[in-house]
Design a protein around this motif. Sequence first.
Motif, PDB file in Angstrom:
ATOM      1  N   PHE A  95      44.472  26.646  30.152  1.00 19.23           N
ATOM      2  CA  PHE A  95      44.005  26.300  31.494  1.00 19.23           C
ATOM      3  C   PHE A  95      45.203  26.209  32.436  1.00 19.23           C
ATOM      4  CE2 PHE A  95      40.765  25.321  28.565  1.00 19.23           C
ATOM      5  CZ  PHE A  95      39.590  25.601  29.230  1.00 19.23           C
ATOM      6  N   ASN A  96      45.005  26.697  33.625  1.00 16.87           N
ATOM      7  CA  ASN A  96      46.074  26.791  34.615  1.00 16.87           C
ATOM      8  C   ASN A  96      46.300  25.452  35.330  1.00 16.87           C
ATOM      9  OD1 ASN A  96      47.991  28.254  36.163  1.00 16.87           O
ATOM     10  ND2 ASN A  96      46.505  28.508  37.815  1.00 16.87           N
ATOM     11  N   PRO A  97      47.552  24.956  35.389  1.00  9.47           N
ATOM     12  CA  PRO A  97      48.787  25.568  34.910  1.00  9.47           C
ATOM     13  C   PRO A  97      49.008  25.329  33.417  1.00  9.47           C
ATOM     14  CG  PRO A  97      49.295  23.509  36.014  1.00  9.47           C
ATOM     15  CD  PRO A  97      47.817  23.710  36.171  1.00  9.47           C
ATOM     16  N   VAL A  98      49.232  26.405  32.707  1.00 10.20           N
ATOM     17  CA  VAL A  98      49.383  26.333  31.249  1.00 10.20           C
ATOM     18  C   VAL A  98      50.529  25.411  30.854  1.00 10.20           C
ATOM     19  CG1 VAL A  98      49.702  27.677  29.145  1.00 10.20           C
ATOM     20  CG2 VAL A  98      48.484  28.678  31.080  1.00 10.20           C
ATOM     21  N   TYR A  99      51.571  25.361  31.674  1.00  8.24           N
ATOM     22  CA  TYR A  99      52.754  24.577  31.299  1.00  8.24           C
ATOM     23  C   TYR A  99      52.537  23.070  31.434  1.00  8.24           C
ATOM     24  CZ  TYR A  99      53.452  25.125  36.376  1.00  8.24           C
ATOM     25  OH  TYR A  99      53.280  25.166  37.741  1.00  8.24           O
ATOM     26  N   LEU A 100      51.400  22.647  32.042  1.00 12.48           N
ATOM     27  CA  LEU A 100      51.117  21.218  32.151  1.00 12.48           C
ATOM     28  C   LEU A 100      49.824  20.807  31.443  1.00 12.48           C
ATOM     29  CD1 LEU A 100      52.054  20.265  35.838  1.00 12.48           C
ATOM     30  CD2 LEU A 100      53.343  19.801  33.743  1.00 12.48           C
ATOM     31  N   LEU A 101      48.744  21.552  31.653  1.00 13.27           N
ATOM     32  CA  LEU A 101      47.457  21.145  31.084  1.00 13.27           C
ATOM     33  C   LEU A 101      47.446  21.378  29.572  1.00 13.27           C
ATOM     34  CD1 LEU A 101      44.868  22.354  33.743  1.00 13.27           C
ATOM     35  CD2 LEU A 101      46.015  20.146  33.518  1.00 13.27           C
ATOM     36  N   PRO A 102      47.048  20.373  28.790  1.00 12.96           N
ATOM     37  CA  PRO A 102      47.179  20.477  27.336  1.00 12.96           C
ATOM     38  C   PRO A 102      46.052  21.214  26.613  1.00 12.96           C
ATOM     39  CG  PRO A 102      46.443  18.277  27.945  1.00 12.96           C
ATOM     40  CD  PRO A 102      46.720  18.994  29.230  1.00 12.96           C
ATOM     41  N   LEU A 103      44.876  21.351  27.235  1.00 15.22           N
ATOM     42  CA  LEU A 103      43.749  21.922  26.499  1.00 15.22           C
ATOM     43  C   LEU A 103      43.938  23.414  26.233  1.00 15.22           C
ATOM     44  CD1 LEU A 103      40.911  21.503  25.288  1.00 15.22           C
ATOM     45  CD2 LEU A 103      39.968  22.179  27.521  1.00 15.22           C
ATOM     46  N   VAL A 104      43.628  23.824  24.995  1.00 13.86           N
ATOM     47  CA  VAL A 104      43.547  25.237  24.641  1.00 13.86           C
ATOM     48  C   VAL A 104      42.352  25.390  23.711  1.00 13.86           C
ATOM     49  CG1 VAL A 104      45.245  24.917  22.770  1.00 13.86           C
ATOM     50  CG2 VAL A 104      44.715  27.225  23.610  1.00 13.86           C
ATOM     51  N   GLU A 105      41.420  26.247  24.095  1.00 12.85           N
ATOM     52  CA  GLU A 105      40.235  26.493  23.269  1.00 12.85           C
ATOM     53  C   GLU A 105      40.575  27.567  22.240  1.00 12.85           C
ATOM     54  OE1 GLU A 105      36.469  25.625  26.161  1.00 12.85           O
ATOM     55  OE2 GLU A 105      37.594  27.457  26.583  1.00 12.85           O
ATOM     56  N   VAL A 106      40.434  27.224  20.972  1.00 12.77           N
ATOM     57  CA  VAL A 106      40.729  28.150  19.872  1.00 12.77           C
ATOM     58  C   VAL A 106      39.401  28.714  19.380  1.00 12.77           C
ATOM     59  CG1 VAL A 106      41.755  28.419  17.588  1.00 12.77           C
ATOM     60  CG2 VAL A 106      42.778  26.828  19.246  1.00 12.77           C
ATOM     61  N   VAL A 107      39.219  30.030  19.597  1.00 12.10           N
ATOM     62  CA  VAL A 107      37.935  30.661  19.311  1.00 12.10           C
ATOM     63  C   VAL A 107      38.135  31.801  18.309  1.00 12.10           C
ATOM     64  CG1 VAL A 107      35.824  31.594  20.327  1.00 12.10           C
ATOM     65  CG2 VAL A 107      37.402  30.242  21.751  1.00 12.10           C
ATOM     66  N   PRO A 108      37.675  31.636  17.074  1.00 12.82           N
ATOM     67  CA  PRO A 108      37.805  32.713  16.093  1.00 12.82           C
ATOM     68  C   PRO A 108      36.706  33.751  16.260  1.00 12.82           C
ATOM     69  CG  PRO A 108      36.778  30.806  15.077  1.00 12.82           C
ATOM     70  CD  PRO A 108      37.117  30.409  16.495  1.00 12.82           C
ATOM     71  N   GLY A 109      37.010  34.980  15.857  1.00 12.25           N
ATOM     72  CA  GLY A 109      36.000  36.024  15.815  1.00 12.25           C
ATOM     73  C   GLY A 109      35.333  36.047  14.455  1.00 12.25           C
ATOM     74  N   ALA A 110      34.414  36.973  14.286  1.00 12.62           N
ATOM     75  CA  ALA A 110      33.663  37.046  13.028  1.00 12.62           C
ATOM     76  C   ALA A 110      34.572  37.298  11.834  1.00 12.62           C
ATOM     77  CB  ALA A 110      32.610  38.150  13.130  1.00 12.62           C
ATOM     78  N   ARG A 111      35.701  38.003  12.070  1.00 14.53           N
ATOM     79  CA  ARG A 111      36.588  38.354  10.959  1.00 14.53           C
ATOM     80  C   ARG A 111      37.902  37.574  10.970  1.00 14.53           C
ATOM     81  NH1 ARG A 111      36.808  44.785  10.815  1.00 14.53           N
ATOM     82  NH2 ARG A 111      36.582  44.610  13.083  1.00 14.53           N
ATOM     83  N   THR A 112      37.999  36.574  11.825  1.00 15.00           N
ATOM     84  CA  THR A 112      39.206  35.743  11.855  1.00 15.00           C
ATOM     85  C   THR A 112      39.218  34.810  10.650  1.00 15.00           C
ATOM     86  OG1 THR A 112      39.116  35.751  14.276  1.00 15.00           O
ATOM     87  CG2 THR A 112      40.566  34.143  13.238  1.00 15.00           C
ATOM     88  N   SER A 113      40.350  34.696  10.001  1.00 13.07           N
ATOM     89  CA  SER A 113      40.452  33.822   8.828  1.00 13.07           C
ATOM     90  C   SER A 113      40.638  32.368   9.253  1.00 13.07           C
ATOM     91  CB  SER A 113      41.624  34.248   7.950  1.00 13.07           C
ATOM     92  OG  SER A 113      42.863  33.955   8.576  1.00 13.07           O
ATOM     93  N   SER A 114      40.219  31.468   8.390  1.00 16.81           N
ATOM     94  CA  SER A 114      40.408  30.040   8.656  1.00 16.81           C
ATOM     95  C   SER A 114      41.891  29.696   8.666  1.00 16.81           C
ATOM     96  CB  SER A 114      39.672  29.194   7.607  1.00 16.81           C
ATOM     97  OG  SER A 114      40.122  29.513   6.296  1.00 16.81           O
ATOM     98  N   ASP A 115      42.675  30.436   7.897  1.00 19.94           N
ATOM     99  CA  ASP A 115      44.126  30.207   7.872  1.00 19.94           C
ATOM    100  C   ASP A 115      44.737  30.502   9.241  1.00 19.94           C
ATOM    101  OD1 ASP A 115      46.699  29.742   6.411  1.00 19.94           O
ATOM    102  OD2 ASP A 115      47.026  31.852   6.940  1.00 19.94           O
TER     103      ASP A 115
END
Length: 301
Positions: A134-154
Amino acid sequence: MAVIGAGVIGSGWAARALACGLDVVAWDPASKGEQRLREAVANAWPALERVGLAKGASQQRLSFARDLPGAVADAGFVQESGPEIESLKRSLLADIDEVARPDVVIASSSSGLLPSRIQDECRHPERILVGHPFNPVYLLPLVEVVPGARTSSDAVEKAADFYRRIGMRPLNVRHEIEGYISDRLQEAIWREALHLVADGIATTEEIDDAIVYGPGLRWAFMGTFLALHLAGGEGGMRHALEQFGPALKLPWTKLQAPELTPELARRVIDGTKAQADGRSIKQLERWRDERLIQIMAVTGA
């Protein structure tokens, strides 16, 4: 860290990583990409100094690669921040996947595209995911981590660990959906705001004031659900649903976005220009950053 794409979001990633003491190698095909990147990092640096720099943090640890392989080859984490065009991201991520080390996670800063689609052309889709900041990336801490169908849990765990290392708060979006979580909420407000301007109900400044001096103050530390829980008094959320639930069926909101006509665009552009009051984008960014720092200090974000 490799940063691919040096626009507003990419430069924000670079500034955050540099402030955390990392080496950053960036690449952008634009002719003035390096110049714009370094100017953006320099503009963000005073705010990062206020927040506190990690040991070894320096703008001098930013380098600009001549090509994509040169940026990615030795990176321990890759963050792609190209334009929000699905076909471009599919191709770009596939190119990154070809040259990145096999153990490296590749994250896209997409703000709404499905990771299953943008990882589709990659030879190693298991390491591709979305890391939406979220903008500004250098200050706001949230980042949504979204895996795809073939993304590994690792890969999801590695990405979350990396984001925590650079001071972020990763939110795992367990079910893949367009727009993820936060942007879907913001989009609903944006649609209604445009309707209010289009219908002549309020100006852009009046709508912004309705947020800034009202719910926006709560939202800095309390989300929608907890706020409604308090609105229910001693009965909490149960009473709030009984009292306000029926209002959900009233036609207060229009849900569908209005047509972005030239007249509506003119009203929005003229309104925000008046709100800027002659201040440049860089000046507004520094003004915004100062207030965000103060809010984050109070809320502990």
